[in-house]
Design a protein around this motif. Structure first.
Motif, PDB file in Angstrom:
ATOM      1  N   ASP A   1       0.839  -1.191   0.000  1.00 48.06           N
ATOM      2  CA  ASP A   1       0.000   0.000   0.000  1.00 48.06           C
ATOM      3  C   ASP A   1       0.883   1.253   0.000  1.00 48.06           C
ATOM      4  O   ASP A   1       1.759   1.405   0.865  1.00 48.06           O
ATOM      5  CB  ASP A   1      -0.900   0.002   1.237  1.00 48.06           C
ATOM      6  CG  ASP A   1      -1.741   1.256   1.315  1.00 48.06           C
ATOM      7  OD1 ASP A   1      -2.641   1.410   0.470  1.00 48.06           O
ATOM      8  OD2 ASP A   1      -1.486   2.085   2.213  1.00 48.06           O
ATOM      9  N   PRO A   2       0.686   2.170  -0.965  1.00 48.61           N
ATOM     10  CA  PRO A   2       1.539   3.364  -1.054  1.00 48.61           C
ATOM     11  C   PRO A   2       1.570   4.216   0.216  1.00 48.61           C
ATOM     12  O   PRO A   2       2.633   4.719   0.601  1.00 48.61           O
ATOM     13  CB  PRO A   2       0.933   4.145  -2.225  1.00 48.61           C
ATOM     14  CG  PRO A   2       0.285   3.101  -3.070  1.00 48.61           C
ATOM     15  CD  PRO A   2      -0.255   2.088  -2.087  1.00 48.61           C
ATOM     16  N   ALA A   3       0.425   4.379   0.883  1.00 39.66           N
ATOM     17  CA  ALA A   3       0.400   5.179   2.116  1.00 39.66           C
ATOM     18  C   ALA A   3       1.178   4.486   3.232  1.00 39.66           C
ATOM     19  O   ALA A   3       1.917   5.137   3.994  1.00 39.66           O
ATOM     20  CB  ALA A   3      -1.040   5.436   2.551  1.00 39.66           C
ATOM     21  N   PHE A   4       1.038   3.165   3.334  1.00 39.10           N
ATOM     22  CA  PHE A   4       1.776   2.380   4.328  1.00 39.10           C
ATOM     23  C   PHE A   4       3.280   2.506   4.087  1.00 39.10           C
ATOM     24  O   PHE A   4       4.056   2.761   5.012  1.00 39.10           O
ATOM     25  CB  PHE A   4       1.325   0.918   4.258  1.00 39.10           C
ATOM     26  CG  PHE A   4       2.080  -0.008   5.174  1.00 39.10           C
ATOM     27  CD1 PHE A   4       1.914   0.062   6.545  1.00 39.10           C
ATOM     28  CD2 PHE A   4       2.933  -0.960   4.651  1.00 39.10           C
ATOM     29  CE1 PHE A   4       2.601  -0.792   7.393  1.00 39.10           C
ATOM     30  CE2 PHE A   4       3.624  -1.821   5.484  1.00 39.10           C
ATOM     31  CZ  PHE A   4       3.463  -1.736   6.859  1.00 39.10           C
ATOM     32  N   LEU A   5       3.692   2.338   2.836  1.00 38.14           N
ATOM     33  CA  LEU A   5       5.118   2.475   2.501  1.00 38.14           C
ATOM     34  C   LEU A   5       5.615   3.893   2.787  1.00 38.14           C
ATOM     35  O   LEU A   5       6.749   4.084   3.220  1.00 38.14           O
ATOM     36  CB  LEU A   5       5.351   2.103   1.028  1.00 38.14           C
ATOM     37  CG  LEU A   5       5.140   0.632   0.686  1.00 38.14           C
ATOM     38  CD1 LEU A   5       5.186   0.433  -0.824  1.00 38.14           C
ATOM     39  CD2 LEU A   5       6.171  -0.239   1.384  1.00 38.14           C
ATOM     40  N   GLY A   6       4.759   4.881   2.563  1.00 32.58           N
ATOM     41  CA  GLY A   6       5.127   6.270   2.868  1.00 32.58           C
ATOM     42  C   GLY A   6       5.365   6.481   4.352  1.00 32.58           C
ATOM     43  O   GLY A   6       6.276   7.216   4.747  1.00 32.58           O
ATOM     44  N   GLN A   7       4.555   5.829   5.184  1.00 31.55           N
ATOM     45  CA  GLN A   7       4.756   5.931   6.632  1.00 31.55           C
ATOM     46  C   GLN A   7       6.070   5.268   7.052  1.00 31.55           C
ATOM     47  O   GLN A   7       6.806   5.801   7.887  1.00 31.55           O
ATOM     48  CB  GLN A   7       3.574   5.294   7.383  1.00 31.55           C
ATOM     49  CG  GLN A   7       2.332   6.131   7.357  1.00 31.55           C
ATOM     50  CD  GLN A   7       2.551   7.451   8.089  1.00 31.55           C
ATOM     51  OE1 GLN A   7       3.026   7.498   9.211  1.00 31.55           O
ATOM     52  NE2 GLN A   7       2.210   8.537   7.415  1.00 31.55           N
ATOM     53  N   ILE A   8       6.372   4.116   6.475  1.00 29.93           N
ATOM     54  CA  ILE A   8       7.644   3.445   6.779  1.00 29.93           C
ATOM     55  C   ILE A   8       8.807   4.334   6.349  1.00 29.93           C
ATOM     56  O   ILE A   8       9.792   4.488   7.076  1.00 29.93           O
ATOM     57  CB  ILE A   8       7.722   2.059   6.103  1.00 29.93           C
ATOM     58  CG1 ILE A   8       6.708   1.115   6.733  1.00 29.93           C
ATOM     59  CG2 ILE A   8       9.136   1.484   6.217  1.00 29.93           C
ATOM     60  CD1 ILE A   8       6.605  -0.235   6.049  1.00 29.93           C
ATOM     61  N   HIS A   9       8.679   4.959   5.180  1.00 30.64           N
ATOM     62  CA  HIS A   9       9.723   5.863   4.694  1.00 30.64           C
ATOM     63  C   HIS A   9       9.974   6.993   5.685  1.00 30.64           C
ATOM     64  O   HIS A   9      11.115   7.297   6.025  1.00 30.64           O
ATOM     65  CB  HIS A   9       9.326   6.433   3.323  1.00 30.64           C
ATOM     66  CG  HIS A   9      10.159   7.582   2.884  1.00 30.64           C
ATOM     67  ND1 HIS A   9       9.766   8.893   3.045  1.00 30.64           N
ATOM     68  CD2 HIS A   9      11.387   7.621   2.305  1.00 30.64           C
ATOM     69  CE1 HIS A   9      10.714   9.686   2.580  1.00 30.64           C
ATOM     70  NE2 HIS A   9      11.706   8.944   2.124  1.00 30.64           N
ATOM     71  N   LEU A  10       8.898   7.609   6.152  1.00 31.73           N
ATOM     72  CA  LEU A  10       9.034   8.732   7.078  1.00 31.73           C
ATOM     73  C   LEU A  10       9.706   8.307   8.384  1.00 31.73           C
ATOM     74  O   LEU A  10      10.590   8.997   8.897  1.00 31.73           O
ATOM     75  CB  LEU A  10       7.664   9.345   7.356  1.00 31.73           C
ATOM     76  CG  LEU A  10       7.656  10.618   8.197  1.00 31.73           C
ATOM     77  CD1 LEU A  10       8.452  11.721   7.506  1.00 31.73           C
ATOM     78  CD2 LEU A  10       6.227  11.065   8.440  1.00 31.73           C
TER      79      LEU A  10
END
Length: 132
Positions: free
Chosen positions: A57-66
């Motif tokens: 999920d793009p939003a999930f991956l974005g949270q991991i990135h942050l």
């Protein structure tokens, strides 16, 4: 209790005693790295066990990135607060950390590399690179 600089080795999962000798610094770092090897952390086992739709999920991956970016910046900031460096070898080591981080060709630091890697796997990054 043994310390390395102002860091209590008791708090580092009982690393073998280390003196303040610069020669023993790499031994202590290797021991810490081994104890905290990413593949040994539950996070990666849990991530691998997730359903593919959730894990990609793009939003999930974005949270991991942050979170990952935050951890990298916290580590870098910690270098600024290293104990007094009273020998040329220790000062050289501290400067090498900064050079490794910022001295890449065309300013392509780990920060930009990490963001690029996450975007390439589909992450929806919540902040632009210059906002992090």
């Amino acid at each position: 209790m043994s310390t390395f600089g102002r860091v209590s080795l008791f708090d580092c999962n009982r690393i073998a005693e280390v003196s303040d000798s610069i020669d023993e610094f790499p031994i202590a770092i290797r021991a810490i790295a081994e104890q905290h090897r990413p593949s040994r952390m539950p996070f990666f086992r849990n991530l691998a066990a997730l359903d593919h739709a959730v894990a990609s999920d793009p939003a999930f991956l974005g949270q991991i990135h942050l979170i990952y970016q935050s951890a990298m910046h916290a580590t870098r900031a910690a270098v600024y607060y290293l104990p007094h460096l009273d020998s040329p070898a220790l000062r050289k080591r501290k400067l090498q950390i900064f050079v490794d981080d910022d001295g890449l060709p065309a300013g392509d630091t780990h920060h930009y590399q990490l963001t690029r890697a996450f975007r390439n796997i589909g992450a929806q990054c919540g902040l632009e690179d210059e906002d992090c």
